[in-house]
Every structure is written in structure tokens, then in C-alpha cells.
Design a protein around this motif. Structure first.
Motif, PDB file in Angstrom:
ATOM      1  N   SER A 102       0.712  -0.835  -0.282  1.00 54.28           N
ATOM      2  CA  SER A 102       0.200   0.098  -0.034  1.00 54.28           C
ATOM      3  C   SER A 102       0.620   0.860   0.130  1.00 54.28           C
ATOM      4  CB  SER A 102      -0.846  -0.157   1.582  1.00 54.28           C
ATOM      5  OG  SER A 102      -1.597   0.593   1.247  1.00 54.28           O
ATOM      6  N   PHE A 103       1.986   1.336   0.790  1.00 56.34           N
ATOM      7  CA  PHE A 103       2.816   2.348   1.196  1.00 56.34           C
ATOM      8  C   PHE A 103       3.668   2.790  -0.516  1.00 56.34           C
ATOM      9  CE2 PHE A 103       5.968   4.663   3.236  1.00 56.34           C
ATOM     10  CZ  PHE A 103       5.542   6.075   3.610  1.00 56.34           C
ATOM     11  N   GLU A 104       3.777   1.468  -0.943  1.00 61.59           N
ATOM     12  CA  GLU A 104       5.456   1.966  -2.021  1.00 61.59           C
ATOM     13  C   GLU A 104       6.406   2.386  -1.015  1.00 61.59           C
ATOM     14  OE1 GLU A 104       3.443   2.854  -5.376  1.00 61.59           O
ATOM     15  OE2 GLU A 104       2.620   1.034  -5.606  1.00 61.59           O
ATOM     16  N   PRO A 105       7.773   2.176   0.075  1.00 60.05           N
ATOM     17  CA  PRO A 105       8.823   3.177   0.426  1.00 60.05           C
ATOM     18  C   PRO A 105       9.773   2.955  -0.497  1.00 60.05           C
ATOM     19  CG  PRO A 105       8.809   0.821   1.713  1.00 60.05           C
ATOM     20  CD  PRO A 105       7.249   0.734   0.448  1.00 60.05           C
ATOM     21  N   ASP A 106      10.333   3.481   0.001  1.00 57.50           N
ATOM     22  CA  ASP A 106      11.576   3.553  -0.442  1.00 57.50           C
ATOM     23  C   ASP A 106      13.083   2.870   0.027  1.00 57.50           C
ATOM     24  OD1 ASP A 106      10.652   5.626  -3.189  1.00 57.50           O
ATOM     25  OD2 ASP A 106      10.825   7.005  -1.596  1.00 57.50           O
ATOM     26  N   VAL A 107      12.500   3.000   0.861  1.00 61.02           N
ATOM     27  CA  VAL A 107      13.681   2.082   2.185  1.00 61.02           C
ATOM     28  C   VAL A 107      13.011   1.347   3.393  1.00 61.02           C
ATOM     29  CG1 VAL A 107      14.661   4.341   3.332  1.00 61.02           C
ATOM     30  CG2 VAL A 107      15.841   2.259   3.455  1.00 61.02           C
ATOM     31  N   ILE A 108      13.561   0.755   3.705  1.00 59.43           N
ATOM     32  CA  ILE A 108      12.874   0.136   5.326  1.00 59.43           C
ATOM     33  C   ILE A 108      14.230   0.125   6.388  1.00 59.43           C
ATOM     34  CG2 ILE A 108      12.882  -1.702   6.685  1.00 59.43           C
ATOM     35  CD1 ILE A 108      11.461  -3.035   3.888  1.00 59.43           C
ATOM     36  N   LEU A 109      13.811   0.794   7.689  1.00 59.34           N
ATOM     37  CA  LEU A 109      14.571   0.961   8.418  1.00 59.34           C
ATOM     38  C   LEU A 109      13.245   0.921   9.208  1.00 59.34           C
ATOM     39  CD1 LEU A 109      15.905   3.878  10.069  1.00 59.34           C
ATOM     40  CD2 LEU A 109      15.287   2.473  11.509  1.00 59.34           C
ATOM     41  N   SER A 110      13.745  -0.729  10.413  1.00 64.43           N
ATOM     42  CA  SER A 110      13.531  -1.788  11.047  1.00 64.43           C
ATOM     43  C   SER A 110      14.405  -1.738  12.240  1.00 64.43           C
ATOM     44  CB  SER A 110      13.722  -2.770  10.695  1.00 64.43           C
ATOM     45  OG  SER A 110      15.244  -3.573  10.980  1.00 64.43           O
ATOM     46  N   GLN A 111      13.481  -1.865  13.432  1.00 66.01           N
ATOM     47  CA  GLN A 111      13.668  -1.809  14.772  1.00 66.01           C
ATOM     48  C   GLN A 111      13.612  -3.270  15.693  1.00 66.01           C
ATOM     49  OE1 GLN A 111      12.754  -2.000  17.911  1.00 66.01           O
ATOM     50  NE2 GLN A 111      13.751  -0.729  19.555  1.00 66.01           N
ATOM     51  N   ASN A 112      15.417  -3.465  15.870  1.00 63.06           N
ATOM     52  CA  ASN A 112      15.138  -5.101  16.367  1.00 63.06           C
ATOM     53  C   ASN A 112      15.630  -5.530  17.829  1.00 63.06           C
ATOM     54  OD1 ASN A 112      15.424  -7.047  13.341  1.00 63.06           O
ATOM     55  ND2 ASN A 112      16.111  -4.601  13.132  1.00 63.06           N
ATOM     56  N   GLY A 113      14.305  -5.095  18.346  1.00 67.32           N
ATOM     57  CA  GLY A 113      14.247  -5.038  20.166  1.00 67.32           C
ATOM     58  C   GLY A 113      14.254  -6.314  20.586  1.00 67.32           C
ATOM     59  N   VAL A 114      14.133  -7.309  20.810  1.00 69.26           N
ATOM     60  CA  VAL A 114      13.933  -9.084  20.981  1.00 69.26           C
ATOM     61  C   VAL A 114      13.710  -9.145  22.806  1.00 69.26           C
ATOM     62  CG1 VAL A 114      16.126 -10.032  19.138  1.00 69.26           C
ATOM     63  CG2 VAL A 114      16.580  -9.186  21.806  1.00 69.26           C
ATOM     64  N   ASP A 115      12.561  -7.984  23.191  1.00 67.66           N
ATOM     65  CA  ASP A 115      12.286  -8.378  24.404  1.00 67.66           C
ATOM     66  C   ASP A 115      11.345  -9.086  23.984  1.00 67.66           C
ATOM     67  OD1 ASP A 115      10.788  -5.772  23.096  1.00 67.66           O
ATOM     68  OD2 ASP A 115      11.670  -5.227  25.135  1.00 67.66           O
ATOM     69  N   ALA A 116      10.746  -9.448  23.902  1.00 67.40           N
ATOM     70  CA  ALA A 116       9.443 -10.460  23.244  1.00 67.40           C
ATOM     71  C   ALA A 116       8.851 -11.734  23.780  1.00 67.40           C
ATOM     72  CB  ALA A 116       8.577 -10.014  21.668  1.00 67.40           C
ATOM     73  N   HIS A 117      10.887 -12.265  23.112  1.00 64.67           N
ATOM     74  CA  HIS A 117      11.434 -14.001  23.707  1.00 64.67           C
ATOM     75  C   HIS A 117      10.831 -14.206  25.370  1.00 64.67           C
ATOM     76  CE1 HIS A 117      14.700 -16.776  25.051  1.00 64.67           C
ATOM     77  NE2 HIS A 117      14.624 -16.925  23.452  1.00 64.67           N
ATOM     78  N   PHE A 118      11.183 -15.546  25.198  1.00 66.20           N
ATOM     79  CA  PHE A 118       9.966 -15.327  26.669  1.00 66.20           C
ATOM     80  C   PHE A 118      10.937 -16.122  27.834  1.00 66.20           C
ATOM     81  CE2 PHE A 118      12.455 -19.920  24.902  1.00 66.20           C
ATOM     82  CZ  PHE A 118      12.178 -20.509  26.555  1.00 66.20           C
TER      83      PHE A 118
END
Length: 381
Positions: free
Chosen positions: A244-260
Motif C-alpha cells: 500500500s505504501f510503496e516505500p523507498d527504504v526500510i528502517l527496522s527496529q529489532n528489539g528482542v524483548d518479546a522472547h520468553f
């Protein structure tokens, strides 16, 4: 183009105090694990620069930047510390705070410039991901919001549309509110519902305002969500958002605090999710943004049993290396096992002897599916 890894030991100095749960030793642990396993070499590592005040002011107010500088020199009154959120248990001031925080922001901007200037198409700076900081106030372990600064930097310097993806267990509130009325930066956050977790925001009905209406996407998932439900919601919703958005670039934040095993949240993900999340983001980048993907770190408070192995998967995904299995490198185990005060993990994948069975699995999954269906409905409007 080979991916690049932004790091130096100066980034370890973002440290509130010796007992604070935010411990940047996790950066060194992750870097050493990748190096000892032969997945990271000196030629892959780029030394970060320091962000300028002008760059910090893309998001933060000048008076706040000066307050952070003064607080780091112990020159701010108690009243002013409270005003700027620099006296809380979560985010207390510390010596040379401005300089250490500017270094962290500079590392994220280094990764941005590497990708946007076509030196590479993928770059990782695990020191970043401080998504709770606001224009004029520190919050939730975050002083300067490097992720919001990076998004604005891309928009202003390069004139590109940014898709911000946040998979931290905590809602990416600081980034969301910065761009809540914008349509050139879309913020996507999948997180534990704020019913019982800081910061308490991030409902599916938070969708943006004015020109930004529809450019905020939140997937609040139920406490104790497990891999299968999380990955279904994440993959289905994210590709729809990208189309839907058709971005030019992805910036991802990768917190891993959803780990059990993370002590600060109530989600129940395992290494399976953290193997798949970055590989799916890479797939989306290669399919929709000509491969352009910048990744940063985020939450993660079990620095021995969780963070190094889970964060390593981001770099391995960038390098198109399948998730390894079996024993961690002997050199890494020998280096750190004696320092660890809990059971030291020796395998790449999780062992699940301490995984607690979830009694409401069906109910939780159905609730998450209902949230997903609502978001899909929004996207189709």
C-alpha cells in the motif's frame, strides 16, 4: 553489495549505572559471537561517526539538547532534570550523556548514509533503536531517539519515503508521535498490548492525523503470544502495508524483548521468531525497496541467554546465511561462560525445557487474528 556492520567499543559507553537493565555489553557479546563464528570480519565493520547538534535537532528541541549536555556535566537543577525526564528510575542522567548519546545516534546515521549513498544496500547498527525518546523529554531508557532522527534524516537529506518497522515488545511511541501527521514516513509497530506494559500506547485505532491518517499502523498482540500467532500477524500485515505504501527504504527496529526469557515483558517468542523476522524483512526489502534495508537494535534485557543469539540473526539474514544450529563457537563459550551468572546457552537455537505452556493459546491466537483482520480492513479502505 555486501552488507556492512557499524560498530566500535565507544558505543558500549551508553550506560546509566551498574544496576540498570539497559546494558550495552550486549553489543560486544553479539559482535564477539558473530566474529568467533566466522560470520563477521574486520572488512565488514564500519566505524561510526558522531551526530551533530544540527542532526539531533531534526527531532529534538534545542533546549532539550542543551539540557542533556548540561545534565551530563552535572549542571542541571533538580527541577530541570525532572522537566526533561532525566531524573527518573528508567532514564537517569549520567556523566557525558550528550556525547555518548550523540555517538549512538551517529552510528545509526552512519548506517543510513552507507545505504542511501549506495555504498551498500543493507547496514546494521545494533547500538540504536531507542524508540521512546521524545522531542523534549527522555523516556523508557531512551535519551535521543536515533530511529526517529534517522527517518527524518532520510526524508530531508535524500527525499525518500521511509517504512519504519518496529518489532520490539514495547510500542514505538516516540517514533509514532514524531510522524503522526506525516505521509512520507509510515510507522509500523507490532508489540505487546499496552494494557499491562509500558508505554501503554499503540492501539490499533491510533492511525495518524491530518495528512498522516492511515500512515500509522499498530498491531497490539496479547500477552503470552507465541511464535505461530506472532509470525502470522507480522507477515500478513507487513506485506500489505508495504504494497500500500510503496516505500523507498526500510528502517527496522529489532528489539528482542518479546522472547520468553526476557524479564521485562509478557510475550512468549522463541528463537524461531527471531530467525524468521529479519529474513522476512530482507525478503520484503529485496522485493519492494531494491534491497535497501537499515536495521538497528532496541530492547533486550537478558543479555546472556537471549540477545547475542537473537541479534546475530539480523546480520545472518543480511548476508543470506541460513539460521545456524548446533553448538555456538567454542571460543565464544570459553570467553564468557564463567562470567555468566545464569545457565549459559551453548546452542544457536533455544532449548525449551524452561518454556512455560500457555493455557490460553487458542484464545490468544484468535484475539490476535481479530486484530490482524481489523488492520487489513483499514488497509483496504
Amino acid at each position: 553489495m555486501k552488507p556492512l556492520y557499524v560498530y566500535n567499543d565507544e558505543l558500549l559507553k551508553y550506560r546509566f549505572n551498574d544496576t540498570h537493565p539497559f546494558n550495552q555489553m550486549r553489543l560486544k557479546l553479539t559482535t564477539d559471537l558473530l566474529t568467533d563464528a566466522g560470520f563477521l570480519n574486520d572488512v565488514d565493520i564500519i566505524k561510526p561517526r558522531i551526530a551533530t547538534d544540527e542532526e539531533l535537532s531534526l527531532v529534538h528541541s534545542p533546549d532539550y539538547i542543551e539540557a542533556v549536555r548540561a545534565a551530563g556535566q552535572d549542571k542541571l537543577s533538580a527541577e530541570e532534570l525532572a522537566k526533561y525526564g532525566l531524573d527518573s528510575e528508567d532514564t537517569p542522567s549520567f556523566k557525558n550523556m550528550h556525547e555518548k548519546c550523540a555517538a549512538l545516534v551517529g552510528a545509526t546515521l552512519t548506517a543510513v548514509d552507507l545505504v542511501m549513498s549506495d555504498e551498500t544496500d543493507k547496514a546494521l547498527s545494533l547500538a540504536g533503536g531507542l524508540h521512546h525518546g521524545f522531542s523534549g523529554k527522555a523516556s523508557g531508557f531512551c535519551v535521543y531517539n536515533d530511529t526517529a532522527i534517522a527517518c527524518e534524516y532520510i526524508a530531508q537529506k535524500y527525499g525518500k519515503k521511509v517504512l519504519y518497522i518496529d518489532t520490539d515488545a514495547h510500542h514505538g511511541d516516540g517514533v509514532q508521535w514524531t510522524f503522526y501527521n506525516r505521509n512520507d514516513i509510515l510507522t509500523y509497530s507490532i508489540h505487546e498490548t499496552g494494557r499491562y506494559l509500558f508505554p501503554g500506547t499503540g492501539s490499533a485505532t491510533e492511525r495518524g492525523i491530518e495528512e498522516g491518517f492511515g500512515y500509522t499502523v499498530n498491531l497490539p498482540i496479547d500477552a503470552f503470544t507465541e511464535d505461530e500467532s506472532f509470525l502470522e500477524v507480522f507477515k500478513t500485515s507487513l506485506e500489505g502495508v508495504i504494497q500500500s505504501f510503496e516505500p523507498d527504504v526500510i528502517l527496522s527496529q529489532n528489539g528482542v524483548d518479546a522472547h520468553f526469557r526476557d524479564p521485562m515483558t509478557h510475550l512468549s517468542l522463541t528463537s524461531k521468531s527471531y530467525e524468521e523476522i529479519p529474513r522476512f524483512v530482507r525478503e520484503m526489502a529485496d522485493k519492494y525497496t531494491a534491497g535497501k534495508w537499515i536495521a538497528v537494535g532496541g530492547g533486550g534485557y537478558n543479555i546472556w541467554q537471549v540477545v547475542p543469539r537473537m541479534w546475530s540473526q539480523i546480520w545472518l539474514a543480511m548476508k543470506q546465511i541460513d539460521a545456524p544450529s548446533g553448538y555456538l563457537p567454542e571460543e565464544f563459550i570459553d570467553k564468557y561462560k564463567e562470567q555468566c551468572k545464569v545457565d549459559f546457552p551453548v546452542l544457536w537455537e533455544d532449548t525449551l525445557e524452561d518454556f512455560t505452556e500457555i493455557p490460553r493459546r487458542v484464545e490468544i491466537s484468535e484475539k490476535n487474528k481479530s486484530t490482524l483482520e481489523r488492520i487489513i480492513m483499514y488497509l483496504e479502505q
